[in-house]
Scaffold this active site. Structure first.
Site, PDB file in Angstrom:
ATOM      1  N   ASP A   1      -1.858   6.317   0.426  1.00  0.00           N
ATOM      2  CA  ASP A   1      -2.174   4.888   0.521  1.00  0.00           C
ATOM      3  C   ASP A   1      -2.305   4.309  -0.898  1.00  0.00           C
ATOM      4  O   ASP A   1      -3.046   4.858  -1.725  1.00  0.00           O
ATOM      5  CB  ASP A   1      -3.513   4.753   1.287  1.00  0.00           C
ATOM      6  CG  ASP A   1      -3.836   3.330   1.669  1.00  0.00           C
ATOM      7  OD1 ASP A   1      -2.907   2.530   1.835  1.00  0.00           O
ATOM      8  OD2 ASP A   1      -5.047   3.040   1.827  1.00  0.00           O
TER       9      ASP A   1
ATOM     10  N   GLU B   1       5.243  -2.664  -1.302  1.00  0.00           N
ATOM     11  CA  GLU B   1       4.486  -3.899  -1.008  1.00  0.00           C
ATOM     12  C   GLU B   1       5.026  -5.070  -1.809  1.00  0.00           C
ATOM     13  O   GLU B   1       5.321  -4.952  -2.994  1.00  0.00           O
ATOM     14  CB  GLU B   1       2.988  -3.705  -1.306  1.00  0.00           C
ATOM     15  CG  GLU B   1       2.157  -4.954  -0.971  1.00  0.00           C
ATOM     16  CD  GLU B   1       0.640  -4.718  -0.983  1.00  0.00           C
ATOM     17  OE1 GLU B   1       0.203  -3.616  -0.592  1.00  0.00           O
ATOM     18  OE2 GLU B   1      -0.092  -5.636  -1.389  1.00  0.00           O
TER      19      GLU B   1
ATOM     20  N   SER C   1     -12.056   0.127   6.591  1.00  0.00           N
ATOM     21  CA  SER C   1     -13.423  -0.407   6.611  1.00  0.00           C
ATOM     22  C   SER C   1     -14.123  -0.197   7.948  1.00  0.00           C
ATOM     23  O   SER C   1     -15.331   0.095   7.984  1.00  0.00           O
ATOM     24  CB  SER C   1     -13.417  -1.904   6.269  1.00  0.00           C
ATOM     25  OG  SER C   1     -12.933  -2.093   4.962  1.00  0.00           O
TER      26      SER C   1
HETATM   27  O1  G3H Z   1      -7.022  -0.136   0.715  1.00  0.00           O
HETATM   28  C1  G3H Z   1      -7.900   0.603   0.280  1.00  0.00           C
HETATM   29  C2  G3H Z   1      -8.512   1.614   1.172  1.00  0.00           C
HETATM   30  O2  G3H Z   1      -9.533   1.058   1.956  1.00  0.00           O
HETATM   31  C3  G3H Z   1      -8.954   2.803   0.387  1.00  0.00           C
HETATM   32  O3  G3H Z   1     -10.135   2.556  -0.291  1.00  0.00           O
HETATM   33  O4  G3H Z   1      -9.762   3.400  -2.607  1.00  0.00           O
HETATM   34  O5  G3H Z   1     -12.062   3.207  -1.668  1.00  0.00           O
HETATM   35  O6  G3H Z   1     -10.505   4.975  -0.839  1.00  0.00           O
HETATM   36  P1  G3H Z   1     -10.646   3.599  -1.421  1.00  0.00           P
HETATM   37  P1  13P Z   2      -9.433  -2.489   5.635  1.00  0.00           P
HETATM   38  O1  13P Z   2     -10.315  -2.572   4.429  1.00  0.00           O
HETATM   39  O2  13P Z   2      -9.310  -3.822   6.305  1.00  0.00           O
HETATM   40  O3  13P Z   2      -9.845  -1.417   6.563  1.00  0.00           O
HETATM   41  O4  13P Z   2      -7.946  -2.122   5.112  1.00  0.00           O
HETATM   42  C1  13P Z   2      -7.607  -0.791   4.814  1.00  0.00           C
HETATM   43  C2  13P Z   2      -6.301  -0.679   4.130  1.00  0.00           C
HETATM   44  O5  13P Z   2      -5.505  -1.593   4.059  1.00  0.00           O
HETATM   45  C3  13P Z   2      -5.976   0.617   3.523  1.00  0.00           C
HETATM   46  O6  13P Z   2      -4.779   0.568   2.798  1.00  0.00           O
HETATM   47 ZN    ZN Z   3      -4.412  -1.286   1.850  1.00  0.00          ZN
END
Ligand code: G3H
Ligand code: 13P
Ligand code: ZN
Length: 312
Positions: A83, A135, A260
């Site tokens: 991600d 993206e 989230s």
């Molecule tokens: O889009 C971001 C995701 O919620 C991942 O968050 O970088 O705190 O693991 P993180």
């Molecule tokens: P949320 O913060 O809305 O859960 O989005 C998560 C996300 O896009 C991870 O790439």
């Molecule tokens: Zn994201």
């Protein structure tokens, strides 16, 4: 079934008018909660790992935990996805290290730089049988370590998507239509409204091409209320209404990202548990209901938002 790429999942989702859930994973309980729900509901699922998750839990631990989930749930397709990869080196490391899908997020760079970096990742990934999400456009809120002001959120320009997808060769495209990361997506009092006109125009430009939505937690108010009731302080936490996500899932959107809501589900249960059992100190005692809360929340999404139950 071994770990799969998202190619087949997305084709079926596009044709079937549903979306696959992409849930962020950081530890064993989260992986178990998500895959137990997907396994019982016969739903395809994407487990995604951020740079921060990798720094927290270690690449090898996460890959091995996901491999264990694949063994435990042999009837459903599971993809392992990076991600918000922010560099070629990070993407390469995940491609070399067992991921079946990576995201290169160069959306904050100028257009031509986004294309060049995405193209470089695509060439390496495709040579290794891995698919790539890219993206275009900027989400409001916090993207990993990058902070984007809500007022400066930039919707994807539909007139750019064909050029971008063609020149990069990416396999799926994350677009900005008003979703945002985190638990505070909109100013309190404002009415959340995704730009379905932008989504439709992008989909029209790229027929058959899988679109991805980031920042798609709904921030269920029952979790927020529970957190605040048991000592938390999250005033004004607001997410994307579920009916708008359902509408997106029925369109060209094939992947919906949720992180989230996992955090909120676990935090609500653990806060309640501690308040009610101040003498308990065995992590299994509070992680067990937290894992169950993840499972229940994911099951709810699969059935009521994504519509991918029974599609494995
Ligand atoms: O889009 C971001 C995701 O919620 C991942 O968050 O970088 O705190 O693991 P993180
Ligand atoms: P949320 O913060 O809305 O859960 O989005 C998560 C996300 O896009 C991870 O790439
Ligand atoms: Zn994201």
């Amino acid at each position: 079934m071994a770990l799969v790429t998202t190619t087949e999942m997305f084709k079926k989702a596009y044709d079937g008018g549903y979306a696959v859930g992409a849930f962020n994973v950081n530890n064993m309980e989260i992986i178990q909660g998500i895959t137990e729900a997907a396994g019982e509901l016969k739903a395809p699922v994407i487990l995604q790992v951020s740079k921060g998750a990798r720094a927290y839990a270690n690449h090898t631990y996460l890959v091995k935990l996901v491999e264990a989930a694949v063994i435990e749930n042999p009837e459903i397709p599971i993809a392992l996805h990076l991600d918000h990869g922010d560099s070629f080196e990070l993407c390469k490391s995940c491609i070399d290290g067992g991921f079946t899908s990576v995201m290169i997020d160069a959306s904050s760079k100028p257009y031509e730089e986004n294309i060049a970096l995405t193209r470089k990742v695509v060439e390496y990934a495709h040579d290794h049988g891995v698919v790539v999400e890219a993206e275009l456009g900027t989400l409001a809120g916090v993207e990993d370590e990058v902070s984007v002001d809500t007022d400066k959120a930039m919707y994807t320009h539909p007139e750019e998507v064909v050029d971008f997808a063609t020149r990069t060769g990416c396999d799926s495209l994350a677009i900005a239509i008003g979703t945002s990361h985190g638990a505070y997506k909109f100013k309190p009092g404002t009415k959340p409204q995704l730009r379905f006109d932008v989504l439709e125009e992008c989909a029209k430009q790229l027929p058959g091409f899988p679109i991805v939505l980031h920042g798609s937690s709904s921030v269920p108010q029952e979790f927020v209320a529970e957190i605040n009731k048991y000592g938390g302080n999250m005033p004004g936490a607001i997410g994307i209404p579920e009916e708008q996500l359902r509408q997106a899932a029925a369109s060209a959107v094939c992947k919906i990202n949720i992180d989230s809501d996992i955090r909120l589900a676990m935090t609500a249960v653990i806060r309640k548990y501690f308040a009610e059992h101040p003498d308990h100190f065995d992590p299994r005692q509070y992680l067990k209901p937290a894992r169950q809360a993840v499972k229940d929340m994911v099951a709810h999404k699969i059935v009521n938002v994504l519509g991918c139950n029974g599609k494995a």
